[in-house]
Design a protein around this motif. Structure first.
Motif, mmCIF file in Angstrom:
data_model
loop_
_atom_site.group_PDB
_atom_site.id
_atom_site.type_symbol
_atom_site.label_atom_id
_atom_site.label_comp_id
_atom_site.label_asym_id
_atom_site.label_seq_id
_atom_site.Cartn_x
_atom_site.Cartn_y
_atom_site.Cartn_z
ATOM 1 N N ALA A 1 34.805 37.650 38.670
ATOM 2 C CA ALA A 1 34.564 36.530 39.353
ATOM 3 C C ALA A 1 34.870 36.472 40.682
ATOM 4 O O ALA A 1 34.526 35.717 41.355
ATOM 5 C CB ALA A 1 35.704 35.697 38.581
ATOM 6 N N ILE A 2 35.453 37.224 41.380
ATOM 7 C CA ILE A 2 36.320 37.088 42.689
ATOM 8 C C ILE A 2 35.487 38.017 43.551
ATOM 9 O O ILE A 2 35.037 37.140 44.681
ATOM 10 C CB ILE A 2 37.518 38.069 43.053
ATOM 11 N N GLN A 3 34.353 38.347 43.438
ATOM 12 C CA GLN A 3 33.049 38.978 43.645
ATOM 13 C C GLN A 3 32.622 37.956 44.106
ATOM 14 O O GLN A 3 31.913 38.072 45.273
ATOM 15 C CB GLN A 3 32.965 39.953 43.414
ATOM 16 N N ALA A 4 31.838 37.114 42.519
ATOM 17 C CA ALA A 4 30.917 36.537 42.750
ATOM 18 C C ALA A 4 31.299 35.171 43.793
ATOM 19 O O ALA A 4 30.664 34.101 43.495
ATOM 20 C CB ALA A 4 30.312 36.309 41.324
ATOM 21 N N ALA A 5 32.448 33.993 42.688
ATOM 22 C CA ALA A 5 33.339 32.654 43.270
ATOM 23 C C ALA A 5 33.666 32.962 44.144
ATOM 24 O O ALA A 5 34.161 31.719 45.101
ATOM 25 C CB ALA A 5 33.732 31.817 41.705
ATOM 26 N N GLY A 6 34.702 33.751 43.907
ATOM 27 C CA GLY A 6 35.472 33.867 45.929
ATOM 28 C C GLY A 6 37.098 34.203 44.880
ATOM 29 O O GLY A 6 37.285 33.384 43.399
ATOM 30 N N LEU A 7 37.775 34.648 45.775
ATOM 31 C CA LEU A 7 38.921 34.410 45.913
ATOM 32 C C LEU A 7 40.137 33.854 44.576
ATOM 33 O O LEU A 7 40.337 33.465 43.865
ATOM 34 C CB LEU A 7 40.050 35.334 46.547
ATOM 35 N N GLY A 8 39.798 32.071 45.439
ATOM 36 C CA GLY A 8 40.527 31.254 45.751
ATOM 37 C C GLY A 8 40.550 30.556 43.488
ATOM 38 O O GLY A 8 40.913 30.403 42.738
ATOM 39 N N ILE A 9 39.125 30.436 44.196
ATOM 40 C CA ILE A 9 37.973 29.927 42.752
ATOM 41 C C ILE A 9 38.314 30.296 41.598
ATOM 42 O O ILE A 9 39.310 30.250 40.302
ATOM 43 C CB ILE A 9 36.510 29.499 42.877
ATOM 44 N N ALA A 10 38.689 31.959 41.623
ATOM 45 C CA ALA A 10 38.602 33.105 40.920
ATOM 46 C C ALA A 10 39.850 33.362 39.924
ATOM 47 O O ALA A 10 40.208 32.303 38.200
ATOM 48 C CB ALA A 10 38.265 34.114 41.219
ATOM 49 N N ILE A 11 40.669 32.793 40.642
ATOM 50 C CA ILE A 11 42.323 33.051 40.420
ATOM 51 C C ILE A 11 42.475 31.738 40.047
ATOM 52 O O ILE A 11 43.262 31.836 38.377
ATOM 53 C CB ILE A 11 42.865 33.613 40.901
ATOM 54 N N GLY A 12 42.144 30.974 40.501
ATOM 55 C CA GLY A 12 42.573 29.646 40.416
ATOM 56 C C GLY A 12 41.696 29.354 38.404
ATOM 57 O O GLY A 12 43.264 28.562 37.875
ATOM 58 N N ILE A 13 41.032 29.319 37.938
ATOM 59 C CA ILE A 13 40.422 29.032 37.027
ATOM 60 C C ILE A 13 41.015 29.576 35.994
ATOM 61 O O ILE A 13 41.700 28.982 34.923
ATOM 62 C CB ILE A 13 38.257 28.971 37.178
ATOM 63 N N GLY A 14 40.819 31.377 36.041
ATOM 64 C CA GLY A 14 41.667 31.788 34.899
ATOM 65 C C GLY A 14 43.453 31.387 34.720
ATOM 66 O O GLY A 14 43.320 31.496 33.933
ATOM 67 N N SER A 15 43.670 31.275 36.273
ATOM 68 C CA SER A 15 45.233 31.463 35.980
ATOM 69 C C SER A 15 45.549 29.861 34.996
ATOM 70 O O SER A 15 46.172 29.637 34.223
ATOM 71 C CB SER A 15 46.068 31.496 37.781
ATOM 72 N N SER A 16 44.898 29.147 34.601
ATOM 73 C CA SER A 16 44.816 27.052 34.672
ATOM 74 C C SER A 16 44.863 27.280 32.793
ATOM 75 O O SER A 16 45.331 27.315 31.939
ATOM 76 C CB SER A 16 43.558 26.828 35.130
ATOM 77 N N PHE A 17 43.292 28.209 32.660
ATOM 78 C CA PHE A 17 42.765 28.990 31.689
ATOM 79 C C PHE A 17 44.117 29.344 30.658
ATOM 80 O O PHE A 17 44.818 29.247 29.761
ATOM 81 C CB PHE A 17 42.174 29.504 31.060
ATOM 82 N N ILE A 18 44.748 30.356 31.302
ATOM 83 C CA ILE A 18 45.785 31.238 30.931
ATOM 84 C C ILE A 18 47.093 30.647 30.462
ATOM 85 O O ILE A 18 47.541 30.777 29.441
ATOM 86 C CB ILE A 18 46.156 32.938 32.518
ATOM 87 N N VAL A 19 47.594 29.673 31.565
ATOM 88 C CA VAL A 19 48.864 29.124 31.163
ATOM 89 C C VAL A 19 48.588 28.380 29.697
ATOM 90 O O VAL A 19 49.674 27.969 29.090
ATOM 91 C CB VAL A 19 49.062 27.979 32.364
ATOM 92 N N LEU A 20 47.245 27.653 29.398
ATOM 93 C CA LEU A 20 47.049 26.664 28.173
ATOM 94 C C LEU A 20 47.019 28.037 27.012
ATOM 95 O O LEU A 20 47.424 27.711 25.946
ATOM 96 C CB LEU A 20 45.615 26.617 28.657
ATOM 97 N N VAL A 21 46.309 28.816 27.163
ATOM 98 C CA VAL A 21 46.348 29.742 26.188
ATOM 99 C C VAL A 21 48.089 30.731 25.789
ATOM 100 O O VAL A 21 48.075 30.035 24.669
ATOM 101 C CB VAL A 21 45.268 31.164 25.982
ATOM 102 N N SER A 22 48.465 31.015 26.616
ATOM 103 C CA SER A 22 49.101 31.653 26.460
ATOM 104 C C SER A 22 50.337 30.693 26.526
ATOM 105 O O SER A 22 51.946 30.337 25.342
ATOM 106 C CB SER A 22 49.572 32.304 27.997
ATOM 107 N N PHE A 23 50.673 29.250 26.839
ATOM 108 C CA PHE A 23 51.517 27.755 25.622
ATOM 109 C C PHE A 23 51.096 27.844 24.394
ATOM 110 O O PHE A 23 52.356 27.728 23.768
ATOM 111 C CB PHE A 23 51.106 26.966 27.208
ATOM 112 N N THR A 24 49.747 28.085 24.373
ATOM 113 C CA THR A 24 49.363 28.206 22.514
ATOM 114 C C THR A 24 49.732 28.809 21.956
ATOM 115 O O THR A 24 50.441 28.532 20.799
ATOM 116 C CB THR A 24 47.813 27.867 22.652
#
Length: 425
Positions: free
Chosen positions: A87-110
């Motif tokens: 994801a970092i290589q294909a979409a860029g550092l900022g958007i890859a970490i941001g999208i991944g982190s957002s869903f990790i927050v939701l999953v781990s909170f659940t």
């Protein structure tokens, strides 16, 4: 030496330290001299994680504990880590970490609140805090990605007199003089698209005396389509000619996924979603481990499990190549190289930073729980965003930087609200 799970401040400090590690481990990936296969880069991370995890034994003999739940965590982390690198290589550092982190927050909170029944003052308020964090993380992801730059930044550049031409010309028998010609860039035929063409500059020329003087002050991280029109000032048409040349075109890379053509950047974004939804469960297996194998005592179990999973992935890949090539040696030759001479430094740096973040994330989850501790760790995008803005110069323009900081304030608000809602048992 055992941990006392009553130190809530320790959990918050550990979450901050973990965010620094997780927010910085992608920097060596972005700056790598060779574009490595994602599984190769993940193998560097896994190797360093395995080696450094044994250092925990310096804290006491009671840390030598193994639980098979470490393999389950490895099953979540290693494939998710491979997807993160891609994801970092294909979409860029900022958007890859941001999208991944957002869903990790939701999953781990659940996991924490609804599965492990961790206590909060109000589930509704805690859910709202998580929503604020997710929106803030997505906002920082969007505004820290150069690919998502809109045409508004171009207008800001023009208004700030950052888009200029110096034109050298002669008028009759007068001596050479330099005049500056400001261009108003037409908007009529400009259309945005996902992977657009990088605008590289403006050139002004004069043919009669073969003198060319070029100046480009457009600090370009902005992406446009290849249709642009320019309008020169009618009052000075007889004195200077300002010519806008077409920007060099670079077509977005298209790959085939399950027989369907997709932009590589879109596949990278989907990989980031997979990282968040699947890899967001990395810490959940620790909650099922014995009491003496939780927190930092889980580190060795996690390292062994991750190493085994990483080896299994290589074996599966080799067997797949064996099936497609029908030759064991040809299958071996198809395996991606490690480029050890060029990549050992960024590979080791990436692994060390991730291991640093992982160590403190275990402490954060131990003290604050899965539903609060691991979402807090995902504020690592604050760190990766700072890297992108101030080090890699990925984001230019005061407006975009201001919007990034506004999104970060929303994330901080969510953190503070979640802190208030966390109920220590």
């Amino acid at each position: 030496m055992s941990l006392d799970n009553t130190c809530e401040v320790c959990g918050w400090l550990a979450a901050a330290a973990s965010a620094v590690g997780f927010g910085s481990f992608g920097v060596p990936i972005k700056g790598a001299p060779v574009a490595l296969d994602p599984l190769v880069f993940q193998s560097y991370k896994t190797t360093i994680c395995f080696v450094t995890s044994w250092l925990v034994l310096l804290l006491g003999d009671d840390y030598f504990v193994y639980s098979p739940w470490g393999i389950v965590s490895g099953l979540f982390w290693v494939p998710g880590g491979v997807a993160t690198v891609y994801a970092i290589q294909a979409a860029g550092l900022g958007i890859a970490i941001g999208i991944g982190s957002s869903f990790i927050v939701l999953v781990s909170f659940t996991w924490g609140i609804f599965v492990f029944q961790e206590q909060v003052h109000s589930r509704l308020a805690a859910s709202f805090a998580i929503l604020c964090m997710m929106l803030g993380l997505l906002g920082m992801s969007y505004y820290s990605s150069p690919e998502s730059a809109s045409f508004d930044a171009i207008l800001a550049a023009v208004e700030d007199d950052e888009l200029e031409l110096e034109v050298t010309h002669k008028s009759g028998d007068a001596a050479d003089e330099t005049q500056r010609c400001s261009l108003n860039v037409g908007m009529a035929n400009i259309r945005q698209r996902t992977d657009a063409i990088k605008y590289q500059g403006l050139v002004a020329t004069r043919d009669d005396d073969h003198e060319t003087h070029t100046k480009n002050r457009f600090n370009a991280s902005e992406y446009l389509s290849n249709e642009m029109s320019d309008e020169a000032d009618d009052q000075d048409e007889s004195q200077a000619d300002c010519i806008m040349l077409d920007a060099p075109q670079e077509q977005p890379e298209v790959i085939v996924v399950f027989g369907r053509k997709m932009l590589k950047r879109h596949v990278g974004m989907l990989s980031a979603v997979f990282t968040g939804c699947y890899g967001g469960s990395i810490m959940a297996p620790m909650q099922y481990a014995p009491a003496n194998a939780k927190g930092t005592h889980f580190l060795i179990s996690f390292a062994i499990g991750s190493a085994l999973v990483n080896i299994w992935l290589w074996l599966l890949r080799y067997l797949f190549y064996c099936r497609t090539t029908r030759c064991p040696y040809a299958a071996y030759e198809k395996l991606p190289p490690f480029h050890i001479r060029d990549m050992w430094k960024p590979g080791v740096a990436c692994g060390l930073l991730w291991s640093f973040g992982n160590f403190f994330s275990l402490i954060s989850v131990f003290y604050l729980g899965e539903g609060v501790g691991y979402p807090l760790v995902q504020t690592s995008i604050l760190i990766s965003g700072v890297w992108g803005i101030f080090y890699f110069k990925e984001v230019t323009g005061r407006a975009r930087i201001a919007k990034w900081f506004a999104s970060s304030l929303l994330t901080v608000f969510g953190i503070l609200l979640l802190s208030y809602e966390h109920h220590q048992v």
